[in-house]
Design a protein around this motif. Structure first.
Motif, PDB file in Angstrom:
ATOM      1  N   GLU A 123      -2.469  10.584   1.067  1.00 46.12           N
ATOM      2  CA  GLU A 123      -3.633   9.973   0.271  1.00 46.12           C
ATOM      3  C   GLU A 123      -4.373  11.236  -0.168  1.00 46.12           C
ATOM      4  O   GLU A 123      -4.880  11.313  -1.166  1.00 46.12           O
ATOM      5  CB  GLU A 123      -4.557   9.146   1.142  1.00 46.12           C
ATOM      6  N   ASN A 124      -4.455  12.089   0.974  1.00 49.88           N
ATOM      7  CA  ASN A 124      -5.396  13.248   0.724  1.00 49.88           C
ATOM      8  C   ASN A 124      -4.541  14.268  -0.253  1.00 49.88           C
ATOM      9  O   ASN A 124      -5.187  14.853  -1.192  1.00 49.88           O
ATOM     10  CB  ASN A 124      -5.633  14.025   2.079  1.00 49.88           C
ATOM     11  N   LEU A 158       1.104   3.914  -3.093  1.00 50.07           N
ATOM     12  CA  LEU A 158       0.748   5.365  -2.728  1.00 50.07           C
ATOM     13  C   LEU A 158       1.870   6.275  -3.393  1.00 50.07           C
ATOM     14  O   LEU A 158       1.903   7.139  -4.231  1.00 50.07           O
ATOM     15  CB  LEU A 158       0.512   5.812  -1.378  1.00 50.07           C
ATOM     16  N   LYS A 160       0.886  -1.366  -0.136  1.00 54.41           N
ATOM     17  CA  LYS A 160       0.221   0.091  -0.074  1.00 54.41           C
ATOM     18  C   LYS A 160       0.897   1.153  -0.050  1.00 54.41           C
ATOM     19  O   LYS A 160       0.608   2.288  -0.855  1.00 54.41           O
ATOM     20  CB  LYS A 160      -0.820  -0.123   1.206  1.00 54.41           C
ATOM     21  N   LYS A 164      -2.497  13.143  -2.498  1.00 54.20           N
ATOM     22  CA  LYS A 164      -2.626  12.392  -3.802  1.00 54.20           C
ATOM     23  C   LYS A 164      -3.867  12.762  -4.586  1.00 54.20           C
ATOM     24  O   LYS A 164      -3.939  13.115  -5.750  1.00 54.20           O
ATOM     25  CB  LYS A 164      -2.427  11.149  -3.798  1.00 54.20           C
ATOM     26  N   ASP A 165      -5.006  12.589  -3.910  1.00 49.91           N
ATOM     27  CA  ASP A 165      -6.344  13.032  -4.332  1.00 49.91           C
ATOM     28  C   ASP A 165      -6.434  14.416  -4.843  1.00 49.91           C
ATOM     29  O   ASP A 165      -6.953  14.407  -5.937  1.00 49.91           O
ATOM     30  CB  ASP A 165      -7.399  12.376  -3.344  1.00 49.91           C
TER      31      ASP A 165
END
Length: 123
Positions: free
Chosen positions: A59-60, A13, A9, A62-63
């Motif tokens: 993750e935030n 990412l 994971k 990346k989004d």
């Protein structure tokens, strides 16, 4: 099994962020790539709580960046506004060293003449 799933994971990412960086202006890409590499390396042996927060924030990132890049590509205008402002709540959770890193990153990314002298391929 849980460790290998976590490693997978994290790698996924990391790689996805570097792919998204390919759509940034060359100087921001170089700055972003180096920062991502340093941060992921720095957090290799972080505590489980730190890892959870680290992964959630990346993750935030990346989004957010992915949606901004896709929006810019759809308009055909090149990169528009990139990134997002940090809330006071998030800033309050930063350690002093992190605030220093954030400040240095902000200074570097907003310089009119960045330290990087990078040419795009074929130019």
């Amino acid at each position: 099994m849980a460790v290998s799933a976590h490693v997978s994971k994290v790698r996924s990412l990391y790689k996805r962020i570097l792919v998204i960086h390919r759509f940034l202006p060359i100087d921001l890409r170089a700055l972003g790539d180096q920062y991502v590499k340093d941060e992921f390396r720095r957090h290799k042996r972080a505590s489980p709580e730190e890892v959870h927060n680290f992964m959630a924030e990346w993750e935030n990132y990346k989004d957010t960046l992915q949606s901004q890049v896709l929006e810019s590509a759809g308009e055909g205008l090149g990169p528009g506004k990139l990134g997002a402002d940090l809330s006071d709540g998030k800033l309050g959770n930063f350690q002093e060293e992190q605030m220093g890193q954030l400040y240095e990153l902000m200074l570097e990314s907003t310089k009119p003449n960045r330290q990087f002298d990078i040419q795009e391929d074929g130019k």
